[in-house]
Design a protein around this motif. Structure first.
Motif, PDB file in Angstrom:
ATOM      1  N   LEU A 343       0.829  -1.208   0.000  1.00  0.00           N
ATOM      2  CA  LEU A 343       0.000   0.000   0.000  1.00  0.00           C
ATOM      3  C   LEU A 343       0.861   1.255   0.000  1.00  0.00           C
ATOM      4  O   LEU A 343       0.526   2.258  -0.647  1.00  0.00           O
ATOM      5  N   LEU A 344       1.977   1.213   0.724  1.00  0.00           N
ATOM      6  CA  LEU A 344       2.878   2.361   0.766  1.00  0.00           C
ATOM      7  C   LEU A 344       3.493   2.609  -0.607  1.00  0.00           C
ATOM      8  O   LEU A 344       3.564   3.752  -1.078  1.00  0.00           O
ATOM      9  N   ALA A 345       3.945   1.549  -1.267  1.00  0.00           N
ATOM     10  CA  ALA A 345       4.494   1.704  -2.616  1.00  0.00           C
ATOM     11  C   ALA A 345       3.441   2.268  -3.563  1.00  0.00           C
ATOM     12  O   ALA A 345       3.737   3.155  -4.386  1.00  0.00           O
ATOM     13  N   ALA A 346       2.211   1.770  -3.458  1.00  0.00           N
ATOM     14  CA  ALA A 346       1.128   2.276  -4.300  1.00  0.00           C
ATOM     15  C   ALA A 346       0.875   3.754  -4.052  1.00  0.00           C
ATOM     16  O   ALA A 346       0.681   4.542  -4.989  1.00  0.00           O
ATOM     17  N   ALA A 347       0.883   4.152  -2.789  1.00  0.00           N
ATOM     18  CA  ALA A 347       0.635   5.552  -2.444  1.00  0.00           C
ATOM     19  C   ALA A 347       1.731   6.457  -3.000  1.00  0.00           C
ATOM     20  O   ALA A 347       1.455   7.575  -3.463  1.00  0.00           O
ATOM     21  N   VAL A 348       2.960   5.990  -2.971  1.00  0.00           N
ATOM     22  CA  VAL A 348       4.067   6.761  -3.549  1.00  0.00           C
ATOM     23  C   VAL A 348       3.869   6.923  -5.052  1.00  0.00           C
ATOM     24  O   VAL A 348       4.015   8.022  -5.606  1.00  0.00           O
ATOM     25  N   LEU A 349       3.520   5.840  -5.740  1.00  0.00           N
ATOM     26  CA  LEU A 349       3.310   5.895  -7.193  1.00  0.00           C
ATOM     27  C   LEU A 349       2.171   6.847  -7.544  1.00  0.00           C
ATOM     28  O   LEU A 349       2.265   7.618  -8.510  1.00  0.00           O
ATOM     29  N   ARG A 350       1.102   6.812  -6.776  1.00  0.00           N
ATOM     30  CA  ARG A 350      -0.027   7.706  -7.058  1.00  0.00           C
ATOM     31  C   ARG A 350       0.344   9.156  -6.747  1.00  0.00           C
ATOM     32  O   ARG A 350      -0.084  10.080  -7.455  1.00  0.00           O
ATOM     33  N   ALA A 351       1.133   9.364  -5.707  1.00  0.00           N
ATOM     34  CA  ALA A 351       1.577  10.724  -5.389  1.00  0.00           C
ATOM     35  C   ALA A 351       2.467  11.278  -6.494  1.00  0.00           C
ATOM     36  O   ALA A 351       2.393  12.460  -6.842  1.00  0.00           O
ATOM     37  N   LEU A 352       3.322  10.435  -7.061  1.00  0.00           N
ATOM     38  CA  LEU A 352       4.168  10.858  -8.180  1.00  0.00           C
ATOM     39  C   LEU A 352       3.318  11.231  -9.394  1.00  0.00           C
ATOM     40  O   LEU A 352       3.594  12.223 -10.091  1.00  0.00           O
ATOM     41  N   THR A 353       2.285  10.442  -9.632  1.00  0.00           N
ATOM     42  CA  THR A 353       1.381  10.747 -10.741  1.00  0.00           C
ATOM     43  C   THR A 353       0.698  12.090 -10.522  1.00  0.00           C
ATOM     44  O   THR A 353       0.639  12.936 -11.426  1.00  0.00           O
ATOM     45  N   GLU A 354       0.181  12.312  -9.321  1.00  0.00           N
ATOM     46  CA  GLU A 354      -0.510  13.562  -9.002  1.00  0.00           C
ATOM     47  C   GLU A 354       0.441  14.751  -9.081  1.00  0.00           C
ATOM     48  O   GLU A 354       0.087  15.825  -9.581  1.00  0.00           O
ATOM     49  N   GLN A 355       1.671  14.548  -8.587  1.00  0.00           N
ATOM     50  CA  GLN A 355       2.650  15.629  -8.611  1.00  0.00           C
ATOM     51  C   GLN A 355       2.998  16.016 -10.041  1.00  0.00           C
ATOM     52  O   GLN A 355       3.176  17.190 -10.359  1.00  0.00           O
ATOM     53  N   SER A 356       3.057  15.030 -10.935  1.00  0.00           N
ATOM     54  CA  SER A 356       3.385  15.310 -12.330  1.00  0.00           C
ATOM     55  C   SER A 356       2.237  16.010 -13.059  1.00  0.00           C
ATOM     56  O   SER A 356       2.448  16.599 -14.125  1.00  0.00           O
ATOM     57  N   GLN A 357       1.036  15.957 -12.489  1.00  0.00           N
ATOM     58  CA  GLN A 357      -0.129  16.591 -13.106  1.00  0.00           C
ATOM     59  C   GLN A 357      -0.445  17.948 -12.488  1.00  0.00           C
ATOM     60  O   GLN A 357      -0.803  18.901 -13.188  1.00  0.00           O
ATOM     61  N   GLU A 358      -0.315  18.029 -11.155  1.00  0.00           N
ATOM     62  CA  GLU A 358      -0.800  19.199 -10.437  1.00  0.00           C
ATOM     63  C   GLU A 358       0.273  19.937  -9.654  1.00  0.00           C
ATOM     64  O   GLU A 358       0.015  21.035  -9.136  1.00  0.00           O
TER      65      GLU A 358
END
Length: 452
Positions: A343-358
């Motif tokens: 879950l932690l790895a998933a949260a990091v990946l999603r945060a990277l995605t969000e950071q690259s967008q917003e």
């Protein structure tokens, strides 16, 4: 929505609680987050299909038990790490590390002898042992029923929090991620991860990010050597360096200046004096993703306590549910550690995605105790829990069904500086994604504290 192909296998991770379902959901969330980030970076029109196989999941959740080093199986728990009878119940101790073992023995005023420890604990109450050992810097937790834990003030604080806490720290600019090759889909390729974690959950998360292409550099204090076998199991794909954060601050700052992610697995606040709070890190490295992991959570009266999976199982009622108040049991795997790691790895990946967008520096935060509550609550139906997106596409009605005939199909072997290794493959699988780590683990602390 990510398409998830599920292979369900009877006999994998059997327990009274829905541990197989938890394991499956955590891996599905991680693989989905990876596939989605990979599709974005590779410019794919569709997100690659994710495959979740119960056999691969069960094998990976027991990775520390499947590891062989030159044919030798590691010792999972030291003799003094176990349940003990007390005058009024049971207490669970954790004494795998020498300094924790020494503190336990100091409190009990006995030598390192199982019979002596057993006799000393039999004369004291479980809560008395819990408080005395923790006050001395050791680890012991009284066995509690689910009802007793629910009445505890720490449980009340845990219940208020989402499974995955996440947020934005500032208004840092969008960081554009470089395109990646669609033919060999490595969603985290080119990303740099500082790994300041120990034991299982944090290292499982960073081991997964390494699988997905990240340059993961694990840093440990020279005075706190890791257990070698444990380090080997979770060290795949990473490099390992020893660094004194107080004495060699310049080196750390140079590493931070080029880092994309910082993952910490120490007690909340323990690293703040080194400037490692999410806010302090974001101030010095705008756009960073900070991931924090703890046993009991960053809140409540137990927030500063050390903890491990086995202790959380004892405190939260899991050990009673898997056994009884008269004879405590355990989950079939250290599922709180492994599940929280994915879950932690998933949260990091999603945060990277969000950071690259917003844009914006990001933080994510998880706790073993919150994962334990999710499990004991029956996982609340699984789908869409606390921001978990990946499991929404996993329809068990259309899943394939088979039996679990053991881990053989999901084990691999490799030569390393540690010797010949047999190890569990990662269960994180999606079309075009990696099947194995790019490198085996290195001996603890033997590599330079610099980026590849």
């Amino acid at each position: 929505m990510t398409d998830i192909k599920l292979v369900m296998r009877e006999g994998a991770l059997q327990g009274r609680l829905p541990v197989q379902e938890l394991a499956r959901a955590c891996v599905a969330e991680c693989a989905s987050a990876a596939a989605e980030l990979g599709a974005r970076r590779a410019g794919l029109a569709e997100v690659p299909t994710v495959r979740v196989d119960d056999g691969a999941v069960a094998t990976a959740f027991l990775s520390e038990r499947h590891l062989l080093i030159n044919g030798r199986a590691p010792v999972a728990f030291a003799p003094l790490s176990r349940f003990w009878r007390t005058a009024d119940g049971w207490v669970r101790t954790h004494a795998n590390y020498p300094h924790h073992r020494a503190r336990l023995l100091d409190v009990l005023r006995v030598p390192e002898d199982v019979a002596a420890v057993e006799a000393a604990l039999a004369e004291r109450s479980a809560l008395d042992v819990e408080e005395a050992v923790y006050a001395a810097g050791g680890l012991a937790v009284a066995l509690r029923s689910p009802e007793e834990w629910a009445a505890h003030p720490q449980a009340a604080e845990v219940a208020k929090r989402p499974l995955v806490e996440q947020g934005r720290l500032d208004a840092a600019r969008v960081r554009t991620l470089t395109p990646i090759d669609a033919a060999a889909l490595l969603p985290a390729a080119g990303l740099r991860v500082l790994d300041l974690t120990r034991v299982l959950a944090g290292p499982v998360a960073t081991r997964t990010l390494a699988l997905l292409g990240a340059d993961v550099l694990r840093l440990d204090a020279p005075r706190l050597p890791e257990l070698p076998d444990q380090h080997a199991d979770t060290g795949f794909g990473k490099r390992s360096a020893a660094l004194d954060l107080a004495a060699d601050r310049q080196t750390f700052e140079e590493l931070l200046a080029a880092a994309d992610v910082v993952v910490t697995g120490y007690r909340p606040g323990a690293l703040d004096r080194f400037g490692l709070s999410p806010e302090a890190l974001a101030e010095r490295r705008p756009g960073v993703v900070v991931a924090q992991l703890s046993a009991w959570g960053a809140y409540g009266p137990w927030c500063e306590r050390r903890g491990f999976d086995s202790l959380v199982q004892a405190a939260t009622g899991i050990a009673v549910l898997e056994g009884s108040a008269q004879r405590p049991g355990a989950l079939p795997a250290q599922a709180l550690d492994h599940g929280t790691g994915y879950l932690l790895a998933a949260a990091v990946l999603r945060a990277l995605t969000e950071q690259s967008q917003e844009g914006g520096s990001r933080f994510v935060r998880l706790a073993l105790t919150r994962t334990a509550q999710w499990l004991t609550d029956g996982m609340n139906g699984v789908d869409g829990v606390d921001g978990m997106d990946g499991v929404d596409g996993m329809d068990t009605r259309d899943a394939g069904h088979d039996s679990y005939d053991g881990p053989k199909a999901w084990l691999s072997e490799a030569d390393s500086a540690l010797g010949r290794l047999r190890y569990a493959l990662s269960p994180v699988s999606f079309e075009g994604g990696p099947e194995n780590w790019a490198r085996p683990p290195a001996p603890w602390g033997t590599e330079a504290a610099r980026w590849a």
